[in-house]
Motif scaffolding. Structure first.
Motif, PDB file in Angstrom:
ATOM      1  N   PHE A 170       0.850  -1.191   0.000  1.00  0.00           N
ATOM      2  CA  PHE A 170       0.000   0.000   0.000  1.00  0.00           C
ATOM      3  C   PHE A 170       0.887   1.243   0.000  1.00  0.00           C
ATOM      4  O   PHE A 170       1.801   1.350   0.830  1.00  0.00           O
ATOM      5  N   ILE A 171       0.623   2.159  -0.912  1.00  0.00           N
ATOM      6  CA  ILE A 171       1.270   3.477  -0.899  1.00  0.00           C
ATOM      7  C   ILE A 171       0.300   4.418  -0.196  1.00  0.00           C
ATOM      8  O   ILE A 171      -0.733   4.803  -0.759  1.00  0.00           O
ATOM      9  N   LEU A 172       0.586   4.777   1.051  1.00  0.00           N
ATOM     10  CA  LEU A 172      -0.350   5.592   1.832  1.00  0.00           C
ATOM     11  C   LEU A 172      -0.143   7.084   1.582  1.00  0.00           C
ATOM     12  O   LEU A 172      -1.078   7.871   1.647  1.00  0.00           O
ATOM     13  N   ASN A 173       1.101   7.468   1.311  1.00  0.00           N
ATOM     14  CA  ASN A 173       1.433   8.854   0.961  1.00  0.00           C
ATOM     15  C   ASN A 173       2.721   8.831   0.156  1.00  0.00           C
ATOM     16  O   ASN A 173       3.521   7.905   0.301  1.00  0.00           O
ATOM     17  N   GLY A 174       2.921   9.874  -0.667  1.00  0.00           N
ATOM     18  CA  GLY A 174       4.180   9.996  -1.380  1.00  0.00           C
ATOM     19  C   GLY A 174       4.088   9.620  -2.851  1.00  0.00           C
ATOM     20  O   GLY A 174       3.016   9.270  -3.361  1.00  0.00           O
ATOM     21  N   SER A 175       5.235   9.713  -3.529  1.00  0.00           N
ATOM     22  CA  SER A 175       5.280   9.409  -4.956  1.00  0.00           C
ATOM     23  C   SER A 175       6.689   9.008  -5.358  1.00  0.00           C
ATOM     24  O   SER A 175       7.657   9.236  -4.621  1.00  0.00           O
ATOM     25  N   GLY A 176       6.794   8.410  -6.531  1.00  0.00           N
ATOM     26  CA  GLY A 176       8.097   7.981  -7.036  1.00  0.00           C
ATOM     27  C   GLY A 176       7.922   6.933  -8.117  1.00  0.00           C
ATOM     28  O   GLY A 176       6.896   6.895  -8.804  1.00  0.00           O
ATOM     29  N   LEU A 177       8.934   6.073  -8.256  1.00  0.00           N
ATOM     30  CA  LEU A 177       8.896   4.992  -9.241  1.00  0.00           C
ATOM     31  C   LEU A 177       9.003   3.647  -8.529  1.00  0.00           C
ATOM     32  O   LEU A 177       9.793   3.499  -7.596  1.00  0.00           O
ATOM     33  N   GLU A 195       5.221   4.595 -12.343  1.00  0.00           N
ATOM     34  CA  GLU A 195       5.027   5.694 -11.398  1.00  0.00           C
ATOM     35  C   GLU A 195       4.044   5.257 -10.314  1.00  0.00           C
ATOM     36  O   GLU A 195       3.088   4.551 -10.596  1.00  0.00           O
ATOM     37  N   TYR A 196       4.318   5.673  -9.078  1.00  0.00           N
ATOM     38  CA  TYR A 196       3.346   5.400  -8.021  1.00  0.00           C
ATOM     39  C   TYR A 196       2.977   6.700  -7.325  1.00  0.00           C
ATOM     40  O   TYR A 196       3.770   7.649  -7.271  1.00  0.00           O
ATOM     41  N   VAL A 197       1.725   6.747  -6.802  1.00  0.00           N
ATOM     42  CA  VAL A 197       1.238   7.902  -6.051  1.00  0.00           C
ATOM     43  C   VAL A 197       0.445   7.379  -4.856  1.00  0.00           C
ATOM     44  O   VAL A 197       0.170   6.180  -4.749  1.00  0.00           O
ATOM     45  N   SER A 198       0.070   8.287  -3.982  1.00  0.00           N
ATOM     46  CA  SER A 198      -0.714   7.931  -2.806  1.00  0.00           C
ATOM     47  C   SER A 198      -1.993   7.194  -3.214  1.00  0.00           C
ATOM     48  O   SER A 198      -2.691   7.604  -4.136  1.00  0.00           O
ATOM     49  N   GLY A 199      -2.271   6.072  -2.540  1.00  0.00           N
ATOM     50  CA  GLY A 199      -3.470   5.284  -2.820  1.00  0.00           C
ATOM     51  C   GLY A 199      -3.224   4.080  -3.703  1.00  0.00           C
ATOM     52  O   GLY A 199      -4.085   3.203  -3.803  1.00  0.00           O
ATOM     53  N   ASP A 200      -2.062   4.005  -4.338  1.00  0.00           N
ATOM     54  CA  ASP A 200      -1.784   2.868  -5.214  1.00  0.00           C
ATOM     55  C   ASP A 200      -1.581   1.588  -4.402  1.00  0.00           C
ATOM     56  O   ASP A 200      -1.142   1.627  -3.245  1.00  0.00           O
ATOM     57  N   VAL A 201      -1.901   0.453  -5.029  1.00  0.00           N
ATOM     58  CA  VAL A 201      -1.782  -0.857  -4.378  1.00  0.00           C
ATOM     59  C   VAL A 201      -1.121  -1.816  -5.367  1.00  0.00           C
ATOM     60  O   VAL A 201      -1.557  -1.931  -6.520  1.00  0.00           O
ATOM     61  N   PHE A 202      -0.088  -2.506  -4.917  1.00  0.00           N
ATOM     62  CA  PHE A 202       0.615  -3.477  -5.745  1.00  0.00           C
ATOM     63  C   PHE A 202       0.523  -4.856  -5.088  1.00  0.00           C
ATOM     64  O   PHE A 202       0.452  -4.962  -3.866  1.00  0.00           O
TER      65      PHE A 202
END
Length: 277
Positions: free
Chosen positions: A36-43, A52-59
């Motif tokens: 879970f990406i709860l906050n933040g961004s990057g690759l 690219e990932y951003v807040s809210g993304d799920v892998f």
């Protein structure tokens, strides 16, 4: 080049943390993990591809996926790690084949599984309850509650990945079953001929290819080759196996056959790909 493999000694764990720089080298696991990406961004680099990932993304990553993060903005992560035993209980349960398919399909080599805002919110609510439960492992029925929340998470992920609707569920599940079968038998070329797959899934040989392409957008033969090439890329980058050994592992007649097919799909020769990595 030897790749580190992380091991999970318990059947389940949660790892919640913030980071402005990724501290782990490229690695594989012996387990599955929902990230879970709860906050933040990057690759997020998965199997040699960057997303690219951003807040809210799920892998969702499986044991053979290798990955690392490149953090642009300080990121709050939550890793839910578990072994495949989650789907081995109560085999008669309706959810069991759905989760089995999710964990066996190469869905992990992609961007965030969930894009819908409401679906992301549901997963975050489930995560909050899961973390609250895990804070008190001695509470009554803890194991059952934990396992059922995890199962609910996986079913939501499956729903988003497979885009099931009641009208198309039977047909779509057949496609997912084919995808799973290919993944499980990728090192057995005799199991991946059109004739064998047609017998396995009770289709006419001419129809199974049309059926597969209608639901996935690519031919069955191309999907099988691409799946092989993706794993061969991993072998070239993260193992010392020779081209002859890799060709033998995947059932190619010889090294030159492997090289021709790899160049066609990857755009470069296996030797060039290995040097570039």
């Amino acid at each position: 080049m030897h790749m580190k493999r992380y091991t999970l000694h318990e059947p389940f764990s949660i790892y919640h943390f913030e980071a402005d720089m990724w501290q782990h080298s490229v690695h594989k696991h012996t387990y599955f993990e929902i990230i879970f990406i709860l906050n933040g961004s990057g690759l997020h680099h998965i199997n040699g591809h960057a997303y690219e990932y951003v807040s809210g993304d799920v892998f969702l990553l499986g044991p053979e996926d290798f990955h690392h993060f490149e953090i642009s903005e300080i990121t709050e992560f939550c890793f839910v790690r578990f072994h495949e035993t989650v789907e081995k209980q109560q085999p008669e349960a309706a959810w069991q084949p759905i989760i089995k398919t999710l964990l066996s399909t190469s869905s992990q080599s992609s961007n965030s599984i969930v894009t819908d805002k409401n679906e992301k919110q549901k997963l975050l609510h489930l995560l909050a309850v899961l973390e609250a439960e895990c804070a008190n492992e001695k509470s009554a029925y803890f194991d059952m509650v934990r396992d059922n929340i995890l199962r609910s998470m996986l079913l939501v992920l499956a729903r988003n990945l497979f885009s099931h609707s009641p009208a198309s569920e039977a047909k779509k599940y057949s496609v997912e079953a084919i995808l799973m079968y290919v993944r499980q038998h990728i090192f057995e070329p005799e199991c991946l001929t059109i004739a064998h797959l047609a017998r396995q899934f009770n289709y006419a040989p001419a129809y199974i290819s049309l059926f597969f392409k209608r639901h996935t957008g690519e031919s069955l033969k191309q999907y099988i080759i691409r799946s092989k090439v993706r794993i061969i890329e991993s072998r070239l980058l993260y193992s010392k196996r020779s081209l002859t050994e890799i060709a033998d592992e995947f059932g190619y007649t010889d090294e030159s056959h492997l090289c021709r097919q790899f160049r066609k799909y990857a755009g470069v020769s296996p030797a060039s790909f290995r040097q570039r990595g």
